[in-house]
Design a protein around this motif. Structure first.
Motif, short mmCIF file in Angstrom:
data_model
loop_
_atom_site.label_atom_id
_atom_site.label_comp_id
_atom_site.label_asym_id
_atom_site.label_seq_id
_atom_site.Cartn_x
_atom_site.Cartn_y
_atom_site.Cartn_z
N UNK A 1 0.82 -1.21 0.00
CA UNK A 1 0.00 0.00 0.00
C UNK A 1 0.86 1.28 0.00
N UNK A 2 2.06 1.21 0.57
CA UNK A 2 2.92 2.39 0.69
C UNK A 2 3.90 2.54 -0.47
N UNK A 3 3.81 1.69 -1.46
CA UNK A 3 4.79 1.71 -2.55
C UNK A 3 4.79 3.03 -3.32
N UNK A 4 3.63 3.53 -3.69
CA UNK A 4 3.55 4.78 -4.46
C UNK A 4 4.19 5.94 -3.70
N UNK A 5 3.88 6.06 -2.42
CA UNK A 5 4.41 7.17 -1.60
C UNK A 5 5.92 7.08 -1.48
N UNK A 6 6.45 5.90 -1.28
CA UNK A 6 7.90 5.73 -1.12
C UNK A 6 8.62 5.89 -2.46
#
Length: 71
Positions: A44-49
């Motif tokens: 879920x955090x891939x885009x933000x990172x």
């Protein structure tokens, strides 16, 4: 060594302040590392990172420009 519980026995009353600080610091760092790994490897955090992966390189370029007289 009669049993495994005797092997891992800890005399909590004999621990010094340095022992307690080391134990608490180790446990806190372990918990923080688990939280960080959970956040980093969560899909879920891939885009933000991924959006922030070039930040270290941008900061290096800005600091190099300042040393050369700036642009």
């Amino acid at each position: 060594m009669n049993s495994i519980s005797e092997y891992f026995h800890t005399d909590w009353a004999a621990m010094t302040v340095s022992d307690w600080v080391g134990t608490i610091l180790t446990v806190v760092i372990f918990v923080l590392m688990v939280v960080v790994y959970f956040q980093v490897f969560r899909p879920k955090n891939r885009e933000r990172l991924e959006a922030q992966k070039h930040i270290p390189f941008e900061v290096d370029n800005e600091s190099n420009g300042d040393k050369d007289g700036g642009k």
